[in-house]
Design a protein around this motif. Sequence first.
Motif, PDB file in Angstrom:
ATOM      1  N   UNK A 247       7.412  -0.019   4.129  1.00 59.12           N
ATOM      2  CA  UNK A 247       7.651  -0.009   2.687  1.00 59.12           C
ATOM      3  C   UNK A 247       8.000  -1.416   2.203  1.00 59.12           C
ATOM      4  N   UNK A 248       8.730  -2.157   3.017  1.00 60.79           N
ATOM      5  CA  UNK A 248       9.066  -3.541   2.659  1.00 60.79           C
ATOM      6  C   UNK A 248       7.798  -4.392   2.596  1.00 60.79           C
ATOM      7  N   UNK A 249       6.924  -4.231   3.572  1.00 57.84           N
ATOM      8  CA  UNK A 249       5.638  -4.981   3.551  1.00 57.84           C
ATOM      9  C   UNK A 249       4.809  -4.595   2.326  1.00 57.84           C
ATOM     10  N   UNK A 250       4.792  -3.307   2.027  1.00 61.97           N
ATOM     11  CA  UNK A 250       4.039  -2.843   0.851  1.00 61.97           C
ATOM     12  C   UNK A 250       4.615  -3.435  -0.430  1.00 61.97           C
ATOM     13  N   UNK A 251       5.932  -3.557  -0.460  1.00 66.93           N
ATOM     14  CA  UNK A 251       6.585  -4.113  -1.654  1.00 66.93           C
ATOM     15  C   UNK A 251       6.198  -5.580  -1.811  1.00 66.93           C
ATOM     16  N   UNK A 252       6.197  -6.291  -0.704  1.00 71.32           N
ATOM     17  CA  UNK A 252       5.853  -7.712  -0.735  1.00 71.32           C
ATOM     18  C   UNK A 252       4.423  -7.891  -1.238  1.00 71.32           C
ATOM     19  N   UNK A 253       3.563  -6.968  -0.849  1.00 70.86           N
ATOM     20  CA  UNK A 253       2.159  -7.014  -1.288  1.00 70.86           C
ATOM     21  C   UNK A 253       2.040  -6.945  -2.813  1.00 70.86           C
ATOM     22  N   UNK A 254       2.947  -6.214  -3.438  1.00 65.64           N
ATOM     23  CA  UNK A 254       2.881  -6.047  -4.901  1.00 65.64           C
ATOM     24  C   UNK A 254       3.201  -7.334  -5.656  1.00 65.64           C
ATOM     25  N   UNK A 255       3.795  -8.321  -4.965  1.00 64.83           N
ATOM     26  CA  UNK A 255       4.085  -9.602  -5.622  1.00 64.83           C
ATOM     27  C   UNK A 255       2.813 -10.293  -6.102  1.00 64.83           C
ATOM     28  N   UNK A 256       1.678  -9.916  -5.543  1.00 61.21           N
ATOM     29  CA  UNK A 256       0.402 -10.535  -5.936  1.00 61.21           C
ATOM     30  C   UNK A 256      -0.142  -9.973  -7.250  1.00 61.21           C
ATOM     31  N   UNK A 257       0.523  -8.951  -7.794  1.00 63.00           N
ATOM     32  CA  UNK A 257       0.002  -8.301  -8.998  1.00 63.00           C
ATOM     33  C   UNK A 257       0.934  -8.530 -10.182  1.00 63.00           C
TER      34      UNK A 257
END
Length: 291
Positions: A247-257
Motif C-alpha cells: 500500500x505504501x508503494x502504491x501510495x508513492x506511485x500516486x505522486x506521479x498524478x
Amino acid sequence: MAQIDHRLPQNIEGEFYVDSSCIDCDACRQIAPAIFRDHGGKSSVYRQPQDPGELHRALMALVACPTASIGTVSRRSARQGVQAFPVHVVDDVYFCGFTSESSFGAWSYLIVRPPEQGGNVLVDSPRFTSPLVKRIEQMGGVNLLFLSHRDDIADHAKFAAHFHCPRVMHQGDSAAALGVERVIAGMDSMRIDNDLLLIPTPGHTRGHQVLLYRDKVLFTGDHLAWSPERETLAAFRDVCWFSWAEQTRSMEKLLAYRFEWVLPGHGRIGHGTAEEMHQHLERCVASMKNA
Ligand code: SF4
C-alpha cells in the motif's frame, strides 16, 4: 427502521435519535455534523435540527445510513432526504447516499457525462433501492460500473443487470468469480477513455484500484482519505487487509498524478489545489514509511 426501544442513551432528547444497531460507519457525521457525533464506537444525536437546512441534512443522514439506525420519534417522512440523492459534490460528480451495510457504509459516486463523452460512471456500489435507481435513470443511467475493491461492491450485480453496464474490477480481488465483465490484470495504469484513468493500487486489498477523473478527482476506495485529526491525507494501517508495504508503494506511485479532490469509500473527502494535495500525499507517504 430504527427502533425507539433501542434508542441509545447518549442521544439528546428530541425528535431525532440513533438506535443500538449503529455500526459506526461515520456517514451521518459527515453529512450532518451539526446533529450527529461519535460518542465512542457509535453515533448519537447531540443537537436536534434548529432550522430547515439542518433538518434537511438530518433527513439525508437518515436515508444514507446503511443500517437504518436513525429514527424520528414522530416517524416523520424522509422524502426530503430521499430526494436529495444523488447530491452534488464537484463538477459533474455526485455522492449517491443510500450506503449499504454489506460494504460497511462505503460511499459511492456517480459521474454524469453525455453519451458522446462515454456516459455515466458509477464508482463503487450503493444500496440498490428504487428511489435511487429511478433518480439515476433520470440522470442518464449507468454506462460503466467501476469497482475499487472487493469490500465496497454492495449491490454491484443488481446495478449491472438493471443498467446493462459492464463492471470493471481487478483480478486480484477475484473479479472473475464475481462475474465482472472487464477484469483488469497487471499493475500498469490503464486509460478507459479521455477522462478516466484506472490505477492499480494494491495494499488495502490485493486487487485495489483507484480511478482518476480528468486529472482532478481521484476516487480512492479504501486506499486513501482525508484525516480531519491529522489534517492531511492518510491511509489506515488497522484496516489494511493485504500488505502495508504494498500500500505504501502504491501510495508513492500516486505522486506521479495530479488531482484536487480525494473522494474515498471510507474516510473523509479531501480538497485543495493540485499542489496542496501533492504535498499532503508526500506527507502521507512519509508517515506510512515510518509507521
Ligand atoms: S450512518 Fe448510521 S451506522 Fe453510520 S454512524 Fe450514523 S447512525 Fe451509525
